[in-house]
Design a protein around this motif. Structure first.
Motif, PDB file in Angstrom:
ATOM      1  N   PRO A  55      43.982 -20.746 -14.184  1.00  0.00           N
ATOM      2  CA  PRO A  55      42.411 -20.336 -13.258  1.00  0.00           C
ATOM      3  C   PRO A  55      41.055 -19.948 -13.742  1.00  0.00           C
ATOM      4  O   PRO A  55      41.202 -20.227 -12.560  1.00  0.00           O
ATOM      5  N   ARG A  56      41.035 -18.910 -14.476  1.00  0.00           N
ATOM      6  CA  ARG A  56      39.605 -18.538 -14.922  1.00  0.00           C
ATOM      7  C   ARG A  56      39.105 -19.683 -15.473  1.00  0.00           C
ATOM      8  O   ARG A  56      37.585 -18.502 -15.295  1.00  0.00           O
ATOM      9  N   LEU A  57      39.641 -20.944 -15.343  1.00  0.00           N
ATOM     10  CA  LEU A  57      38.843 -21.995 -15.759  1.00  0.00           C
ATOM     11  C   LEU A  57      38.287 -22.586 -15.120  1.00  0.00           C
ATOM     12  O   LEU A  57      39.070 -23.078 -14.484  1.00  0.00           O
ATOM     13  N   SER A  58      37.388 -22.925 -13.910  1.00  0.00           N
ATOM     14  CA  SER A  58      36.854 -23.065 -12.682  1.00  0.00           C
ATOM     15  C   SER A  58      36.233 -24.818 -12.770  1.00  0.00           C
ATOM     16  O   SER A  58      35.789 -25.295 -14.157  1.00  0.00           O
ATOM     17  N   LEU A  59      36.222 -25.924 -12.225  1.00  0.00           N
ATOM     18  CA  LEU A  59      35.813 -27.048 -12.040  1.00  0.00           C
ATOM     19  C   LEU A  59      34.413 -26.822 -11.248  1.00  0.00           C
ATOM     20  O   LEU A  59      33.717 -27.384 -11.514  1.00  0.00           O
ATOM     21  N   ASP A  60      34.250 -25.709 -10.591  1.00  0.00           N
ATOM     22  CA  ASP A  60      33.487 -25.393  -9.636  1.00  0.00           C
ATOM     23  C   ASP A  60      32.774 -25.190 -10.236  1.00  0.00           C
ATOM     24  O   ASP A  60      31.839 -23.796 -11.040  1.00  0.00           O
ATOM     25  N   LYS A  61      30.904 -26.069  -9.831  1.00  0.00           N
ATOM     26  CA  LYS A  61      29.700 -25.839 -10.432  1.00  0.00           C
ATOM     27  C   LYS A  61      28.544 -24.671  -9.867  1.00  0.00           C
ATOM     28  O   LYS A  61      28.223 -24.532 -11.121  1.00  0.00           O
ATOM     29  N   ALA A  62      29.732 -24.150  -8.943  1.00  0.00           N
ATOM     30  CA  ALA A  62      29.130 -22.848  -8.415  1.00  0.00           C
ATOM     31  C   ALA A  62      29.037 -21.652  -9.630  1.00  0.00           C
ATOM     32  O   ALA A  62      28.342 -20.740  -9.808  1.00  0.00           O
ATOM     33  N   HIS A  63      30.218 -22.346 -10.470  1.00  0.00           N
ATOM     34  CA  HIS A  63      30.603 -20.430 -11.321  1.00  0.00           C
ATOM     35  C   HIS A  63      29.716 -20.873 -12.574  1.00  0.00           C
ATOM     36  O   HIS A  63      29.336 -19.826 -13.647  1.00  0.00           O
ATOM     37  N   ARG A  64      28.836 -22.082 -12.831  1.00  0.00           N
ATOM     38  CA  ARG A  64      28.276 -22.557 -14.346  1.00  0.00           C
ATOM     39  C   ARG A  64      26.799 -21.593 -14.064  1.00  0.00           C
ATOM     40  O   ARG A  64      25.856 -21.684 -13.031  1.00  0.00           O
ATOM     41  N   LEU A  65      26.357 -20.968 -15.201  1.00  0.00           N
ATOM     42  CA  LEU A  65      25.156 -20.466 -15.297  1.00  0.00           C
ATOM     43  C   LEU A  65      24.078 -20.877 -15.726  1.00  0.00           C
ATOM     44  O   LEU A  65      24.133 -22.762 -16.140  1.00  0.00           O
TER      45      LEU A  65
END
Length: 394
Positions: A55-65
Protein backbone atom coordinates in the motif's frame (compact mmCIF):
# COMPACT_ATOMS: atom_id res chain seq x y z
CA UNK A 1 22.42 5.15 -8.35
CA UNK A 2 23.05 6.78 -11.72
CA UNK A 3 20.29 7.17 -14.25
CA UNK A 4 20.68 4.68 -17.09
CA UNK A 5 18.99 4.47 -20.47
CA UNK A 6 18.51 0.98 -21.89
CA UNK A 7 18.23 1.11 -25.65
CA UNK A 8 14.52 1.53 -26.45
CA UNK A 9 14.79 -0.53 -29.64
CA UNK A 10 16.22 -3.43 -27.60
CA UNK A 11 13.41 -3.14 -25.06
CA UNK A 12 10.93 -3.41 -27.93
CA UNK A 13 12.55 -6.15 -30.00
CA UNK A 14 14.24 -8.18 -27.26
CA UNK A 15 12.99 -7.04 -23.84
CA UNK A 16 13.80 -10.31 -22.08
CA UNK A 17 17.53 -10.07 -22.79
CA UNK A 18 17.59 -6.44 -21.66
CA UNK A 19 15.68 -7.19 -18.47
CA UNK A 20 17.92 -10.17 -17.73
CA UNK A 21 20.91 -7.82 -17.69
CA UNK A 22 19.11 -5.33 -15.46
CA UNK A 23 17.90 -8.10 -13.12
CA UNK A 24 21.41 -9.47 -12.77
CA UNK A 25 22.86 -5.99 -12.14
CA UNK A 26 20.48 -5.07 -9.34
CA UNK A 27 16.93 -5.09 -7.98
CA UNK A 28 16.00 -1.53 -9.04
CA UNK A 29 17.31 0.91 -11.64
CA UNK A 30 16.61 4.59 -12.24
CA UNK A 31 16.28 4.88 -16.01
CA UNK A 32 15.23 7.54 -18.47
CA UNK A 33 11.66 6.99 -19.64
CA UNK A 34 10.37 7.52 -23.18
CA UNK A 35 9.42 11.11 -22.33
CA UNK A 36 12.93 11.88 -21.04
CA UNK A 37 11.78 11.85 -17.40
CA UNK A 38 13.32 9.54 -14.76
CA UNK A 39 11.55 6.35 -13.70
CA UNK A 40 12.55 3.50 -11.40
CA UNK A 41 12.25 -0.03 -12.79
CA UNK A 42 12.07 -3.00 -10.39
CA UNK A 43 13.22 -6.26 -11.95
CA UNK A 44 13.20 -9.25 -9.56
CA UNK A 45 10.23 -11.53 -8.91
CA UNK A 46 10.16 -11.35 -5.10
CA UNK A 47 10.35 -7.55 -5.11
CA UNK A 48 7.81 -7.10 -7.92
CA UNK A 49 5.28 -9.43 -6.28
CA UNK A 50 5.69 -7.76 -2.89
CA UNK A 51 5.42 -4.24 -4.28
CA UNK A 52 2.35 -5.04 -6.40
CA UNK A 53 0.52 -5.52 -3.10
CA UNK A 54 2.35 -2.85 -1.04
CA UNK A 55 0.00 0.00 0.00
CA UNK A 56 2.99 2.36 0.18
CA UNK A 57 3.03 2.40 -3.63
CA UNK A 58 0.09 4.51 -4.70
CA UNK A 59 -1.61 4.58 -8.10
CA UNK A 60 -2.98 8.06 -7.39
CA UNK A 61 -1.14 10.70 -9.44
CA UNK A 62 -1.57 13.17 -6.58
CA UNK A 63 1.46 11.49 -4.96
CA UNK A 64 3.73 12.11 -7.95
CA UNK A 65 6.55 14.62 -7.66
CA UNK A 66 6.80 17.18 -10.50
CA UNK A 67 9.31 16.25 -13.17
CA UNK A 68 8.74 12.49 -13.00
CA UNK A 69 7.31 10.23 -15.68
CA UNK A 70 3.56 9.73 -15.26
CA UNK A 71 2.45 8.05 -18.46
CA UNK A 72 -0.36 9.05 -20.82
CA UNK A 73 -2.56 11.91 -19.54
CA UNK A 74 -6.31 11.50 -19.76
CA UNK A 75 -9.20 13.85 -18.96
CA UNK A 76 -10.92 13.26 -15.58
CA UNK A 77 -13.91 11.40 -17.03
CA UNK A 78 -11.59 8.69 -18.41
CA UNK A 79 -8.90 8.92 -15.74
CA UNK A 80 -11.15 8.03 -12.79
CA UNK A 81 -10.68 4.30 -13.25
CA UNK A 82 -9.35 1.40 -11.19
CA UNK A 83 -5.80 1.81 -12.55
CA UNK A 84 -5.50 5.26 -10.97
CA UNK A 85 -7.08 4.63 -7.57
CA UNK A 86 -6.16 3.46 -4.09
CA UNK A 87 -8.49 2.24 -1.34
CA UNK A 88 -11.07 3.17 -0.23
CA UNK A 89 -12.20 4.45 -3.68
CA UNK A 90 -10.67 1.44 -5.43
CA UNK A 91 -12.32 -0.97 -2.99
CA UNK A 92 -15.74 0.61 -3.48
CA UNK A 93 -15.63 0.63 -7.29
CA UNK A 94 -14.09 -2.81 -7.64
CA UNK A 95 -16.80 -4.26 -5.39
CA UNK A 96 -19.47 -2.80 -7.65
CA UNK A 97 -17.70 -4.04 -10.79
CA UNK A 98 -17.36 -7.59 -9.49
CA UNK A 99 -21.11 -7.67 -8.80
CA UNK A 100 -21.66 -7.25 -12.55
CA UNK A 101 -18.57 -8.96 -14.02
CA UNK A 102 -19.15 -12.44 -12.58
CA UNK A 103 -17.57 -15.81 -13.46
CA UNK A 104 -21.01 -16.93 -14.58
CA UNK A 105 -21.20 -14.13 -17.13
CA UNK A 106 -17.77 -15.07 -18.51
CA UNK A 107 -18.67 -18.75 -18.74
CA UNK A 108 -21.89 -17.95 -20.63
CA UNK A 109 -19.77 -16.20 -23.26
CA UNK A 110 -17.94 -19.41 -24.20
CA UNK A 111 -20.28 -20.61 -27.02
CA UNK A 112 -20.32 -17.17 -28.64
CA UNK A 113 -16.52 -16.86 -28.52
CA UNK A 114 -16.15 -20.33 -30.02
CA UNK A 115 -18.59 -19.50 -32.82
CA UNK A 116 -16.72 -16.27 -33.54
CA UNK A 117 -13.31 -18.00 -33.61
CA UNK A 118 -14.57 -20.54 -36.14
CA UNK A 119 -16.19 -17.85 -38.27
CA UNK A 120 -12.97 -15.82 -38.43
CA UNK A 121 -10.99 -18.88 -39.49
CA UNK A 122 -13.65 -19.84 -42.03
CA UNK A 123 -12.95 -16.52 -43.76
CA UNK A 124 -9.29 -17.38 -44.41
CA UNK A 125 -9.39 -21.19 -44.61
CA UNK A 126 -9.54 -21.49 -48.41
CA UNK A 127 -6.76 -18.95 -48.91
CA UNK A 128 -4.08 -20.98 -47.13
CA UNK A 129 -2.40 -17.98 -45.53
CA UNK A 130 -3.31 -15.13 -43.17
CA UNK A 131 -2.05 -12.40 -40.91
CA UNK A 132 -3.19 -13.79 -37.58
CA UNK A 133 -3.00 -10.42 -35.84
CA UNK A 134 -5.16 -8.50 -38.31
CA UNK A 135 -7.52 -11.33 -39.23
CA UNK A 136 -7.89 -13.34 -36.02
CA UNK A 137 -6.22 -12.07 -32.83
CA UNK A 138 -7.58 -8.52 -33.27
CA UNK A 139 -11.19 -8.99 -34.43
CA UNK A 140 -11.90 -11.73 -31.88
CA UNK A 141 -11.40 -9.72 -28.65
CA UNK A 142 -12.74 -6.43 -30.04
CA UNK A 143 -15.96 -8.23 -30.99
CA UNK A 144 -16.12 -9.93 -27.57
CA UNK A 145 -15.59 -6.62 -25.72
CA UNK A 146 -18.17 -4.82 -27.84
CA UNK A 147 -20.68 -7.62 -27.19
CA UNK A 148 -19.85 -7.41 -23.49
CA UNK A 149 -20.47 -3.65 -23.38
CA UNK A 150 -23.47 -3.75 -25.69
CA UNK A 151 -21.88 -1.66 -28.46
CA UNK A 152 -23.74 -1.52 -31.75
CA UNK A 153 -22.12 -2.95 -34.88
CA UNK A 154 -21.66 0.39 -36.63
CA UNK A 155 -19.43 1.73 -33.81
CA UNK A 156 -17.05 -1.22 -33.58
CA UNK A 157 -14.64 -0.09 -36.29
CA UNK A 158 -14.24 3.19 -34.36
CA UNK A 159 -13.45 1.29 -31.15
CA UNK A 160 -10.54 -0.46 -32.77
CA UNK A 161 -9.17 2.76 -34.27
CA UNK A 162 -9.41 4.59 -30.94
CA UNK A 163 -7.49 1.98 -28.98
CA UNK A 164 -4.85 1.64 -31.69
CA UNK A 165 -4.30 5.42 -31.65
CA UNK A 166 -3.66 5.35 -27.89
CA UNK A 167 -1.61 2.17 -27.63
CA UNK A 168 0.62 2.54 -30.68
CA UNK A 169 0.58 6.21 -31.72
CA UNK A 170 1.63 6.89 -35.30
CA UNK A 171 4.38 9.56 -35.27
CA UNK A 172 3.16 10.65 -38.69
CA UNK A 173 -0.25 11.46 -37.18
CA UNK A 174 0.50 13.20 -33.86
CA UNK A 175 -3.06 14.38 -33.27
CA UNK A 176 -4.67 10.95 -33.54
CA UNK A 177 -4.47 10.14 -29.80
CA UNK A 178 -6.13 13.40 -28.77
CA UNK A 179 -8.86 12.89 -31.36
CA UNK A 180 -9.43 9.35 -30.07
CA UNK A 181 -9.79 10.62 -26.50
CA UNK A 182 -12.24 13.32 -27.62
CA UNK A 183 -14.27 10.77 -29.57
CA UNK A 184 -14.51 8.44 -26.56
CA UNK A 185 -15.53 11.32 -24.31
CA UNK A 186 -18.43 11.91 -26.68
CA UNK A 187 -19.32 8.28 -27.35
CA UNK A 188 -19.29 6.65 -23.91
CA UNK A 189 -21.66 9.09 -22.13
CA UNK A 190 -24.05 8.74 -25.06
CA UNK A 191 -23.85 4.93 -24.84
CA UNK A 192 -24.48 5.05 -21.08
CA UNK A 193 -27.49 7.35 -21.61
CA UNK A 194 -28.88 4.89 -24.18
CA UNK A 195 -28.45 2.01 -21.71
CA UNK A 196 -30.20 3.99 -18.99
CA UNK A 197 -33.22 4.40 -21.26
CA UNK A 198 -33.19 0.80 -22.51
CA UNK A 199 -31.34 -1.83 -20.53
CA UNK A 200 -29.72 -4.68 -22.43
CA UNK A 201 -28.25 -8.05 -21.57
CA UNK A 202 -24.75 -6.56 -21.32
CA UNK A 203 -22.15 -5.61 -18.74
CA UNK A 204 -22.66 -1.86 -19.07
CA UNK A 205 -26.36 -2.20 -18.27
CA UNK A 206 -25.46 -4.32 -15.24
CA UNK A 207 -22.87 -1.75 -14.11
CA UNK A 208 -25.57 0.94 -14.26
CA UNK A 209 -27.75 -1.24 -12.02
CA UNK A 210 -24.96 -2.41 -9.70
CA UNK A 211 -25.55 -1.40 -6.09
CA UNK A 212 -23.91 -2.07 -2.75
CA UNK A 213 -25.81 -0.88 0.33
CA UNK A 214 -27.32 1.90 -1.75
CA UNK A 215 -24.02 2.84 -3.39
CA UNK A 216 -23.79 3.03 -7.17
CA UNK A 217 -21.39 4.22 -9.87
CA UNK A 218 -21.37 7.87 -10.94
CA UNK A 219 -21.47 8.96 -14.58
CA UNK A 220 -17.71 9.61 -14.68
CA UNK A 221 -17.03 6.26 -13.01
CA UNK A 222 -19.19 4.45 -15.56
CA UNK A 223 -17.48 6.30 -18.42
CA UNK A 224 -13.97 5.55 -17.15
CA UNK A 225 -14.85 1.90 -16.49
CA UNK A 226 -16.22 1.46 -20.01
CA UNK A 227 -13.00 3.00 -21.33
CA UNK A 228 -10.84 0.72 -19.15
CA UNK A 229 -12.74 -2.44 -20.14
CA UNK A 230 -12.35 -1.56 -23.82
CA UNK A 231 -8.73 -0.48 -23.57
CA UNK A 232 -7.39 -3.28 -21.36
CA UNK A 233 -9.74 -6.09 -22.35
CA UNK A 234 -9.16 -5.70 -26.06
CA UNK A 235 -5.47 -4.91 -26.37
CA UNK A 236 -4.08 -7.33 -23.77
CA UNK A 237 -5.95 -10.25 -25.31
CA UNK A 238 -4.78 -9.41 -28.85
CA UNK A 239 -1.21 -9.43 -27.63
CA UNK A 240 -1.55 -12.61 -25.57
CA UNK A 241 -3.07 -14.57 -28.46
CA UNK A 242 -0.35 -13.33 -30.83
CA UNK A 243 2.60 -14.13 -28.57
CA UNK A 244 1.09 -17.50 -27.57
CA UNK A 245 0.83 -18.60 -31.21
CA UNK A 246 4.32 -17.34 -31.99
CA UNK A 247 5.73 -19.22 -28.98
CA UNK A 248 4.18 -22.44 -30.26
CA UNK A 249 5.50 -21.83 -33.79
CA UNK A 250 8.95 -21.42 -32.22
CA UNK A 251 8.45 -24.72 -30.36
CA UNK A 252 6.87 -27.11 -32.90
CA UNK A 253 7.09 -30.15 -30.61
CA UNK A 254 4.92 -28.37 -28.03
CA UNK A 255 2.58 -27.14 -30.75
CA UNK A 256 2.14 -30.76 -31.89
CA UNK A 257 1.43 -31.91 -28.35
CA UNK A 258 -1.29 -29.32 -27.80
CA UNK A 259 -2.74 -29.98 -31.25
CA UNK A 260 -3.05 -33.68 -30.39
CA UNK A 261 -4.18 -33.03 -26.80
CA UNK A 262 -6.50 -29.99 -26.89
CA UNK A 263 -7.51 -30.55 -23.26
CA UNK A 264 -4.01 -29.34 -22.28
CA UNK A 265 -4.43 -25.90 -23.86
CA UNK A 266 -6.24 -24.45 -20.84
CA UNK A 267 -3.25 -25.13 -18.58
CA UNK A 268 -0.81 -23.98 -21.25
CA UNK A 269 -2.39 -20.51 -21.31
CA UNK A 270 -0.73 -19.79 -17.95
CA UNK A 271 2.67 -20.61 -19.42
CA UNK A 272 1.99 -18.43 -22.47
CA UNK A 273 1.23 -15.53 -20.11
CA UNK A 274 4.39 -16.14 -18.07
CA UNK A 275 6.67 -16.71 -21.04
CA UNK A 276 5.73 -13.65 -23.10
CA UNK A 277 2.80 -11.83 -21.52
CA UNK A 278 1.12 -8.72 -22.93
CA UNK A 279 2.34 -6.26 -20.28
CA UNK A 280 6.06 -5.69 -19.87
CA UNK A 281 5.44 -3.24 -17.03
CA UNK A 282 2.65 -2.81 -14.51
CA UNK A 283 0.91 0.57 -14.34
CA UNK A 284 3.19 3.26 -12.83
CA UNK A 285 3.14 3.77 -9.06
CA UNK A 286 4.23 6.54 -6.69
CA UNK A 287 5.67 5.76 -3.23
CA UNK A 288 3.97 7.68 -0.42
CA UNK A 289 7.06 7.00 1.74
CA UNK A 290 10.65 6.16 0.90
CA UNK A 291 10.83 2.49 -0.13
CA UNK A 292 13.95 0.33 0.14
CA UNK A 293 14.56 -2.50 -2.31
CA UNK A 294 17.67 -4.61 -1.83
CA UNK A 295 19.64 -1.71 -0.40
CA UNK A 296 18.34 0.77 -2.99
CA UNK A 297 16.13 3.56 -1.63
CA UNK A 298 13.41 4.94 -3.89
CA UNK A 299 12.31 8.37 -2.60
CA UNK A 300 8.65 9.17 -2.01
CA UNK A 301 6.90 10.71 -5.01
CA UNK A 302 9.17 9.29 -7.70
CA UNK A 303 7.75 7.06 -10.43
CA UNK A 304 8.09 3.27 -10.07
CA UNK A 305 7.46 0.72 -12.79
CA UNK A 306 7.30 -2.94 -11.78
CA UNK A 307 8.57 -5.18 -14.57
CA UNK A 308 6.17 -8.10 -14.93
CA UNK A 309 8.18 -9.44 -17.86
CA UNK A 310 11.41 -9.47 -15.86
CA UNK A 311 9.75 -11.04 -12.80
CA UNK A 312 8.24 -13.80 -14.94
CA UNK A 313 11.69 -14.72 -16.30
CA UNK A 314 13.47 -14.58 -12.91
CA UNK A 315 15.51 -17.81 -12.49
CA UNK A 316 15.20 -17.52 -8.70
CA UNK A 317 11.47 -18.18 -9.12
CA UNK A 318 11.09 -20.17 -12.33
CA UNK A 319 13.55 -22.94 -13.29
CA UNK A 320 14.92 -22.50 -16.81
CA UNK A 321 12.75 -19.40 -17.23
CA UNK A 322 13.64 -18.64 -20.87
CA UNK A 323 12.23 -21.98 -22.02
CA UNK A 324 8.58 -22.37 -22.98
CA UNK A 325 7.19 -25.38 -21.13
CA UNK A 326 3.48 -26.06 -21.52
CA UNK A 327 3.82 -28.66 -18.75
CA UNK A 328 5.01 -26.06 -16.23
CA UNK A 329 2.76 -26.17 -13.19
CA UNK A 330 4.63 -24.17 -10.56
CA UNK A 331 2.28 -21.22 -11.17
CA UNK A 332 2.61 -17.82 -9.62
CA UNK A 333 3.27 -15.74 -12.73
CA UNK A 334 2.50 -12.03 -12.46
CA UNK A 335 1.38 -11.37 -16.05
CA UNK A 336 -2.12 -10.43 -14.86
CA UNK A 337 -1.01 -8.65 -11.70
CA UNK A 338 -1.22 -9.50 -8.03
CA UNK A 339 -3.00 -8.17 -4.96
CA UNK A 340 -5.97 -5.81 -4.98
CA UNK A 341 -5.17 -4.63 -8.51
CA UNK A 342 -5.21 -8.13 -10.03
CA UNK A 343 -6.83 -7.93 -13.47
CA UNK A 344 -10.61 -8.11 -13.03
CA UNK A 345 -10.94 -9.36 -16.62
CA UNK A 346 -8.38 -12.18 -16.25
CA UNK A 347 -10.95 -15.02 -16.59
CA UNK A 348 -12.18 -13.57 -19.89
CA UNK A 349 -8.65 -13.10 -21.27
CA UNK A 350 -7.82 -16.70 -20.35
CA UNK A 351 -10.99 -18.03 -21.97
CA UNK A 352 -10.48 -16.09 -25.21
CA UNK A 353 -6.85 -17.21 -25.49
CA UNK A 354 -7.72 -20.83 -24.76
CA UNK A 355 -10.44 -20.88 -27.42
CA UNK A 356 -8.32 -19.00 -29.96
CA UNK A 357 -5.30 -21.30 -29.64
CA UNK A 358 -7.21 -24.58 -29.49
CA UNK A 359 -9.44 -23.65 -32.45
CA UNK A 360 -6.46 -22.53 -34.53
CA UNK A 361 -4.57 -25.78 -33.90
CA UNK A 362 -7.66 -27.88 -34.61
CA UNK A 363 -8.55 -26.07 -37.83
CA UNK A 364 -5.01 -25.66 -39.19
CA UNK A 365 -2.90 -28.57 -37.90
CA UNK A 366 -0.04 -27.79 -40.31
CA UNK A 367 0.23 -24.15 -39.22
CA UNK A 368 3.64 -22.57 -39.83
CA UNK A 369 5.26 -19.15 -39.97
CA UNK A 370 5.13 -17.55 -43.42
CA UNK A 371 7.95 -15.04 -42.94
CA UNK A 372 11.51 -15.12 -41.59
CA UNK A 373 11.41 -15.06 -37.80
CA UNK A 374 13.76 -12.07 -37.63
CA UNK A 375 11.49 -10.03 -39.91
CA UNK A 376 8.61 -9.98 -37.41
CA UNK A 377 8.02 -6.50 -36.01
CA UNK A 378 6.87 -5.53 -32.52
CA UNK A 379 4.81 -2.57 -31.45
CA UNK A 380 7.10 0.32 -30.50
CA UNK A 381 6.19 0.30 -26.83
CA UNK A 382 8.24 0.06 -23.66
CA UNK A 383 5.14 -1.03 -21.73
CA UNK A 384 3.19 -3.39 -23.99
CA UNK A 385 4.44 -6.52 -25.77
CA UNK A 386 2.65 -7.14 -29.05
CA UNK A 387 3.29 -8.18 -32.63
CA UNK A 388 2.34 -5.82 -35.44
CA UNK A 389 1.68 -8.76 -37.77
CA UNK A 390 1.97 -12.56 -37.65
CA UNK A 391 1.96 -14.03 -41.19
CA UNK A 392 1.23 -17.76 -41.30
CA UNK A 393 0.39 -20.42 -43.86
CA UNK A 394 -1.52 -23.66 -43.52
Amino acid sequence: MATVSPDLSALVSDPHTTYARLREAGPAHRITGPDGMPVWVVTRYADVRRLLADPRLSLDKAHRLPGNYRGFSLPPALDANLLNMDPPDHTRIRRLVTKAFTPGRVDRMRPGIQLLADRLLDAVADRGHADLIAEFATPLPITVICDLLGVEQDARRDFRAWTDALIAPDPRNPGAAKRAVAAMLTYFPQLIADKRRTRGNDLLSDLIDARDDGDRLTEDELTSLAFLILFAGYENTVQLIGTAVLALLDHPEQLAELRDNPDKVEGAVEEFARFDGPALLAIRRFPVDDVEIGGVTIPAGETVMLSLASANRDPDRFPDPDRLDVHRRDGGHLALGHGIHYCVGAPLARLETQIAVSTLLRRFPDLELAAPRDDLRWRPSMRARGLIALPVRF
